[in-house]
Enzyme design. Structure first.
Site, PDB file in Angstrom:
ATOM      1  N   SER A 253     -74.537 -75.773 -26.893  1.00  0.00           N
ATOM      2  CA  SER A 253     -74.424 -74.551 -26.093  1.00  0.00           C
ATOM      3  C   SER A 253     -73.559 -74.805 -24.869  1.00  0.00           C
ATOM      4  O   SER A 253     -73.045 -75.900 -24.678  1.00  0.00           O
ATOM      5  CB  SER A 253     -75.812 -74.095 -25.647  1.00  0.00           C
ATOM      6  OG  SER A 253     -76.288 -74.969 -24.640  1.00  0.00           O
ATOM      7  N   LYS A 254     -73.425 -73.779 -24.062  1.00  0.00           N
ATOM      8  CA  LYS A 254     -72.548 -73.868 -22.883  1.00  0.00           C
ATOM      9  C   LYS A 254     -72.889 -75.072 -22.011  1.00  0.00           C
ATOM     10  O   LYS A 254     -72.021 -75.654 -21.378  1.00  0.00           O
ATOM     11  CB  LYS A 254     -72.658 -72.605 -22.011  1.00  0.00           C
ATOM     12  CG  LYS A 254     -72.425 -71.320 -22.731  1.00  0.00           C
ATOM     13  CD  LYS A 254     -73.742 -70.701 -23.207  1.00  0.00           C
ATOM     14  CE  LYS A 254     -73.650 -70.350 -24.678  1.00  0.00           C
ATOM     15  NZ  LYS A 254     -74.928 -70.317 -25.372  1.00  0.00           N
ATOM     16  N   ARG A 255     -74.143 -75.427 -22.011  1.00  0.00           N
ATOM     17  CA  ARG A 255     -74.572 -76.561 -21.197  1.00  0.00           C
ATOM     18  C   ARG A 255     -73.789 -77.827 -21.531  1.00  0.00           C
ATOM     19  O   ARG A 255     -73.653 -78.716 -20.718  1.00  0.00           O
ATOM     20  CB  ARG A 255     -76.050 -76.882 -21.432  1.00  0.00           C
ATOM     21  CG  ARG A 255     -77.016 -75.889 -20.894  1.00  0.00           C
ATOM     22  CD  ARG A 255     -78.444 -76.345 -21.142  1.00  0.00           C
ATOM     23  NE  ARG A 255     -78.807 -76.372 -22.555  1.00  0.00           N
ATOM     24  CZ  ARG A 255     -79.001 -77.457 -23.251  1.00  0.00           C
ATOM     25  NH1 ARG A 255     -78.865 -78.625 -22.685  1.00  0.00           N
ATOM     26  NH2 ARG A 255     -79.332 -77.390 -24.530  1.00  0.00           N
TER      27      ARG A 255
END
Length: 485
Positions: A253-255
RNA sequence: GGCGCUAUCGUCUAGGGGUUAGGACGUGAGAUUCUCAAUCUUAAAACACGGGUUCGAUUCCCGUUAGCGCUACCA
């Protein structure tokens, strides 16, 4: 595993169905790639369908972003893009069919009521499933209430007992007890279909033969199977692809940083390298050996198409490894001839607002020389500027390391020697420098390193004398002298 | 929590009832010397655990554990 289903005899029709609530991320790109590979392998049709029934979160801008990502990866589609938001009538009609067949009913519970009950159930340690209360309302009464203008959602009436299963092309038989499946919503009270309805309606309408999608959809599948049955439609082959994880083994994910496909373009990744890398995440061609007996990893697009099969998809999740991607990228840069690299590099130059001032031949020659040391395409627009133009900066760290004490003075002197050279070759330039170093009682390395910095602006470069030839006598003479001027 | 799925080096994976369990990325060491982020050589590194089945399990079965996914009038 053989793809042993009757529908394989029909021409294959698959789809990539992104939801435009974000950019094309790597997981979606891999799903698109597998669908594309399968379609091309079988000579089938790839359909692009935009699942934009969530009006709140969907946007035309995101659709464009997804298309840009697919084009960058070279994934072309044969039909579409179709927008679900423009096919609402189909979904209503499909819902009506299911109602008529006695497999769906109107639900008058409000969103608030449902949320409240769900919270209560969770608090009491009960599974938060819909309690099916509206299923008990007599059909006539329900119709009367709807006619009176009461708003209602349409829910699927899941069979009370038994189980629902399907044969997954990668996971095998997957079975769910019907008691575990709730009476899911087909049509929202505003008449907009939920995902569950629109996928099935479209997949049937578009005559899809295979559904290749992320494994996160496995638990949705029985809900869809139930609808196929209620509609009397034939089941497609489901093939669920394991997920791509970040280095911490949680879903990517964006993380985890760069997650949209286009950000890899911005990182200077060669699209074919990215595609090659992605194709091997969760899929393997099996035992394909190289000439030296090692497992092959580098595959052209055509080879990938030829080799691809649903049976090669693995069951377990895969971690996205940036280091390996970087390796694929350097392999591609090295393998590509300058002509193939040129358009990609020109794009980088444009981005960096850099204009080369050398001839095409010289540029190609420099690219060939630089390739083994390039990590990504951006290097050609930043670190390697000195090879393409006289406008470049000297890396301060490299200068501090190699342009010490009187090295600049010596280089200026050396410059004069080079000006006098009649035959400017790798051999002659080297002989001149080494002779000069000996005269001065210096190690040749001191001058070589210093010259490298002045000539290329970098502390790292190909063999110095090859660089000199690529630059040409005039430039070498000028740059060696310039530092002191 | 419930349901589902998965489990070979750190990572991607090959393999499969008897193998020195193979390759790649990364990592360590060495070589080269004109820099390294190039090149060559080389090393370390895995069948999650416990029960079966079997002459023999990493491989087949069951369980445990762990991880992931789903659990919306999102997709």
């Amino acid at each position: 595993m053989p793809d042993s289903t009757p529908s394989l005899e029909k021409p294959v029709r698959v789809r990539f169905a992104p939801s435009p609530t974000g950019y094309l991320h790597v997981g979606g790109a891999r799903t698109a790639l597998f669908n594309w590979l399968f379609a091309r392998h079988t000579g089938g049709t790839l359909i692009l369908r935009i699942e934009d029934t969530d009006f709140e979160r969907s946007s035309e801008e995101m659709v464009e972003g997804i298309l840009v990502g697919m084009r960058w990866l070279g994934l072309n589609w044969d039909e579409g893009p179709f927008y679900q938001s423009k096919r609402l009538d189909l979904y209503k009609a499909t819902a009506q069919k299911i109602i008529d067949a006695g497999h769906a009913y109107a639900c008058f519970c409000t969103k608030e009521e449902l949320e409240q009950r769900r919270a209560q159930a969770t608090a009491a340690g009960r599974p938060p499933m819909y309690d099916r209360r509206c299923r008990k309302i007599a059909k006539e009464e329900a119709e009367r209430r709807v006619a009176a203008g009461e708003s209602a959602a349409i829910r699927f009436a899941v069979p009370e007992g038994g189980s629902t299963s399907f044969d997954d092309a990668v996971f095998g038989k997957v079975e769910f007890a019907n008691a575990e499946i709730e009476d899911f919503v087909l049509l929202r009270s505003d008449g907009i279909p939920t995902y569950h309805l629109s996928v099935v309606a479209d997949d049937i309408d578009m005559r899809l033969t295979h559904i290749i999608r992320g494994a996160d959809h496995i638990s949705n599948t029985p809900k869809q199977v139930l609808q196929y049955r209620a509609l009397g439609a034939k089941l497609p082959v489901f093939a669920h692809v394991p997920l791509i994880l970040g280095p911490d083994k949680t879903r990517l994910s964006k993380r985890h940083g760069a997650t949209s496909v286009i950000s890899y373009k911005q990182l200077g990744i060669v699209p074919e390298a990215f595609r090659n890398f992605l194709s091997l995440l969760g899929w393997t061609p099996g035992n394909v050996k190289d000439a030296d007996g090692k497992d092959r990893e580098i595959f052209s697009s055509d080879e990938l198409v030829k080799l691809f099969s649903l049976g090669g998809i693995s069951k377990s999740n895969a971690v996205f490894d940036n280091d390996k991607l970087a390796w694929f990228n350097t392999e591609y840069i090295r393998a590509y001839p300058a002509e193939l690299l040129m358009p990609l590099i020109e794009e980088e130059w444009k981005q960096a607002e850099f204009t080369p001032t050398r001839s095409e031949t010289e540029i190609h020659q420099a690219i060939e020389l630089l390739k083994p040391r390039a990590r990504n395409l951006k290097d050609f627009a930043i670190a390697f500027r000195a090879y393409f133009s006289d406008e470049f900066e000297i890396d301060p760290a490299a200068a501090a390391k190699f342009l010490t004490s009187d090295v600049p003075v010596l280089l200026k002197e050396l410059s004069a020697r080079y000006a006098a050279v009649t035959e400017f070759t790798e051999a002659s330039t080297e002989a001149v420098l080494r002779g000069f170093a000996e005269e001065k009682g210096l190690k040749a390395g001191v001058l070589i390193n210093g010259a490298r910095v002045v000539l290329t602006g970098q502390g790292v470069a190909p063999s110095l004398f090859a660089v000199m030839i690529a630059l040409g006598q005039q430039r070498v003479v000028a740059r060696l002298a310039a530092k002191l001027a």
